[in-house]
Design a protein around this motif. Structure first.
Motif, short mmCIF file in Angstrom:
data_model
loop_
_atom_site.label_atom_id
_atom_site.label_comp_id
_atom_site.label_asym_id
_atom_site.label_seq_id
_atom_site.Cartn_x
_atom_site.Cartn_y
_atom_site.Cartn_z
N SER A 78 0.83 -1.20 0.00
CA SER A 78 0.00 0.00 0.00
C SER A 78 0.87 1.26 0.00
O SER A 78 0.56 2.23 -0.70
CB SER A 78 -0.92 -0.01 1.22
N ALA A 79 1.94 1.26 0.78
CA ALA A 79 2.84 2.42 0.82
C ALA A 79 3.47 2.65 -0.56
O ALA A 79 3.58 3.79 -1.01
CB ALA A 79 3.92 2.21 1.87
N GLU A 97 1.72 6.57 6.63
CA GLU A 97 0.67 6.50 7.65
C GLU A 97 -0.59 5.86 7.08
O GLU A 97 -1.20 5.00 7.70
CB GLU A 97 0.35 7.91 8.15
N ARG A 98 -0.98 6.28 5.89
CA ARG A 98 -2.19 5.73 5.27
C ARG A 98 -2.04 4.25 4.94
O ARG A 98 -3.04 3.52 4.91
CB ARG A 98 -2.54 6.52 4.01
N ALA A 99 -0.83 3.81 4.69
CA ALA A 99 -0.61 2.39 4.41
C ALA A 99 -0.99 1.54 5.61
O ALA A 99 -1.51 0.43 5.44
CB ALA A 99 0.85 2.15 4.04
N LEU A 100 -0.78 2.05 6.81
CA LEU A 100 -1.14 1.30 8.02
C LEU A 100 -2.57 1.57 8.45
O LEU A 100 -3.35 0.64 8.64
CB LEU A 100 -0.19 1.67 9.16
N ASN A 122 -5.38 0.35 6.02
CA ASN A 122 -5.45 -1.10 5.82
C ASN A 122 -5.49 -1.88 7.13
O ASN A 122 -5.20 -3.08 7.15
CB ASN A 122 -4.24 -1.57 4.99
N TYR A 123 -5.83 -1.21 8.22
CA TYR A 123 -5.77 -1.83 9.55
C TYR A 123 -6.53 -3.15 9.61
O TYR A 123 -5.99 -4.17 10.01
CB TYR A 123 -6.28 -0.85 10.61
N LYS A 145 -6.80 -9.08 9.67
CA LYS A 145 -7.38 -10.34 9.18
C LYS A 145 -6.31 -11.24 8.59
O LYS A 145 -6.33 -12.45 8.79
CB LYS A 145 -8.46 -10.06 8.14
N GLU A 146 -5.37 -10.65 7.85
CA GLU A 146 -4.30 -11.45 7.23
C GLU A 146 -3.40 -12.08 8.29
O GLU A 146 -3.03 -13.26 8.19
CB GLU A 146 -3.47 -10.57 6.29
N ILE A 147 -3.07 -11.33 9.33
CA ILE A 147 -2.23 -11.86 10.41
C ILE A 147 -2.93 -13.04 11.08
O ILE A 147 -2.33 -14.09 11.30
CB ILE A 147 -1.89 -10.75 11.44
#
Length: 151
Positions: A43-44, A122-125, A128-129, A134-136
């Motif tokens: 995303s970053a 910042e927006r990448a994290l 996509n929180y 969910k992926e983790i």
């Protein structure tokens, strides 16, 4: 922390499986944290400003180093490749140092006028929180299932 509507799917089952194992194996922590960090890194890179393409190219994922070893914990950081600092750091004639990735993230001033940053890291994290979360959990669940099945 989460109400019924915000319940994380699969978390209860994962917690039960961890209780059966006794502790979180390091292999599970490594793979699941890496999978989540890969989403943030992608995303970053997608949202990074492009001038020459060097900024986007040099966004990397680095594992956090700790003085104390904590089994079952792994943290990855999304950052600019520190080996390429010379590409981005500039010193003006007045002797002021500027760092391009930081100015693009947080903003800068030109003749007293504030230019807002792009906040691509910042927006990448933040943006996509839930996807990262969910992926983790999904990857951790798959790895725990493998261990419990003996594979």
């Amino acid at each position: 922390m989460f109400g019924r509507r915000n319940r994380i799917e699969g978390l209860d089952r994962l917690i039960r499986d961890f209780q059966r194992l006794g502790q979180v194996p390091q292999k599970v922590a490594n793979k699941s944290a890496r999978a989540g960090a890969a989403i943030a890194r992608a995303s970053a890179k997608d949202n990074a400003p492009v001038d020459t393409g060097q900024l986007k190219k040099n966004i990397v994922m680095r594992v956090e180093r700790s003085r104390t070893v904590r089994v079952g914990k792994k943290v990855y950081g999304i950052m600019i490749n520190s080996k390429k600092t010379d590409l981005f750091a500039k010193i003006s004639k007045a002797g002021k140092r500027s760092y391009y990735p930081a100015s693009q993230e947080y903003g800068w001033k030109i003749k007293g006028v504030r230019k807002h940053g792009k906040h691509y890291l910042e927006r990448a994290l933040v943006g996509n929180y839930s996807k990262i979360q969910k992926e983790i959990i999904q990857v951790a669940g798959q790895e725990v299932d493998k261990i419990l099945r003996g594979g």
